[in-house]
Scaffold this motif. Structure first.
Motif, short mmCIF file in Angstrom:
data_model
loop_
_atom_site.label_atom_id
_atom_site.label_comp_id
_atom_site.label_asym_id
_atom_site.label_seq_id
_atom_site.Cartn_x
_atom_site.Cartn_y
_atom_site.Cartn_z
N UNK A 33 38.45 33.58 -37.34
CA UNK A 33 38.76 32.46 -36.45
C UNK A 33 37.66 32.32 -35.41
N UNK A 34 37.27 33.45 -34.80
CA UNK A 34 36.22 33.41 -33.77
C UNK A 34 34.90 32.94 -34.34
N UNK A 35 34.55 33.42 -35.51
CA UNK A 35 33.27 32.98 -36.10
C UNK A 35 33.27 31.48 -36.31
N UNK A 36 34.40 30.92 -36.67
CA UNK A 36 34.46 29.48 -36.89
C UNK A 36 34.35 28.67 -35.61
N UNK A 37 34.90 29.19 -34.53
CA UNK A 37 34.96 28.44 -33.28
C UNK A 37 33.87 28.81 -32.27
N UNK A 38 33.21 29.93 -32.47
CA UNK A 38 32.32 30.45 -31.43
C UNK A 38 31.18 29.52 -31.07
N UNK A 39 30.53 28.93 -32.06
CA UNK A 39 29.38 28.07 -31.75
C UNK A 39 29.78 26.92 -30.83
N UNK A 44 33.58 38.91 -26.71
CA UNK A 44 32.59 38.59 -27.74
C UNK A 44 31.44 39.55 -27.53
N UNK A 45 31.14 40.33 -28.53
CA UNK A 45 30.10 41.35 -28.42
C UNK A 45 28.71 40.73 -28.51
N UNK A 46 27.77 41.41 -27.88
CA UNK A 46 26.39 40.95 -27.89
C UNK A 46 25.82 40.81 -29.29
N UNK A 47 26.24 41.68 -30.20
CA UNK A 47 25.77 41.62 -31.58
C UNK A 47 26.24 40.37 -32.31
N UNK A 69 23.71 34.18 -32.44
CA UNK A 69 24.13 32.78 -32.35
C UNK A 69 23.24 32.03 -31.36
N UNK A 70 22.96 32.63 -30.21
CA UNK A 70 22.08 31.98 -29.23
C UNK A 70 20.68 31.79 -29.80
N UNK A 71 20.20 32.75 -30.58
CA UNK A 71 18.88 32.62 -31.22
C UNK A 71 18.88 31.45 -32.20
#
Length: 160
Positions: A23-29, A58-61, A66-68
Motif C-alpha cells: 500500500x505504501x509503495x503505491x501511495x508514497x510517490x 518511512x525508512x531512508x532506504x 524515490x527522491x533520486x
C-alpha cells in the motif's frame, strides 16, 4: 474532519500503521510530492511529516531512492544547504513538472481510493443486509513460507 493516525486509533476496526508495504509503495510517490508542495525540505523532515500525516515510518532506504527518481525525472530539484551547527542538508524543491505530476497522480489516486472504498463499502453493505457482521478488518497475511496449505479434496497420503 481530519483523518490521521490519532483519529484512526480510536476505531477498533481500522488498522493503524504500519500499513502493508505494498500500500505504501503505491501511495508514497504522490504523498512525497504533496509534502514537497508545502515547501522545500530535506529527507528527515519529509519522513517526519509523512509520519505526522498517518503513514507511519518511512525508512531512508525507501525514501531516498524515490527522491533520486523524482530528481532524475525533473519533478524536484536538489540544493545543498549548510546545517545549523551540523552537517549540510540536501533540500528538495518541487518543480513545475512535479506540481503537474502531483495534480495528475493525485487526481488518479483519489479516484482509485474512492473506487477501492466503494468496493469495500459494497461488501460491508452485503454483510449488513445478510444479518451478519462484516469482518473486523484484514488479517495480516502469514509470510509465504508459513502459510497453511490450501485444503484439497484429494488425500495427500502416500499409497504403497
Amino acid at each position: 474532519m481530519r483523518t490521521d493516525a490519532t483519529t484512526l486509533a480510536s476505531s477498533p476496526t481500522v488498522p493503524v500503521g504500519p500499513w502493508p508495504g505494498e500500500w505504501l509503495r503505491g501511495a508514497l510517490e504522490v504523498c512525497v510530492l504533496a509534502v514537497l508542495d508545502e515547501g522545500p525540505t530535506y529527507g528527515y523532515a519529509i519522513t517526519t511529516r509523512l509520519e505526522e500525516l498517518g503513514l507511519g515510518t518511512v525508512k531512508g532506504g525507501t525514501l531516498y531512492p524515490l527522491l533520486a527518481r523524482l530528481e532524475e525525472s525533473g519533478a524536484v530539484t536538489v540544493e545543498w544547504r549548510p546545517g545549523d551547527g551540523g552537517p549540510g542538508r540536501k533540500y528538495f524543491t518541487l518543480t513545475d513538472r512535479g506540481r503537474t505530476a502531483l495534480a495528475t497522480r493525485g487526481t488518479a489516486w483519489t479516484r482509485f481510493a474512492a473506487t477501492t472504498a466503494a468496493v469495500v463499502a459494497d461488501a460491508a453493505a452485503r454483510h449488513a443486509t445478510a444479518g451478519r457482521a462484516a469482518p473486523a478488518g484484514p488479517a495480516e497475511p502469514a509470510p509465504v513460507g508459513l502459510r497453511s496449505p490450501a485444503p484439497t479434496t484429494r488425500s495427500r497420503e502416500r499409497r504403497p
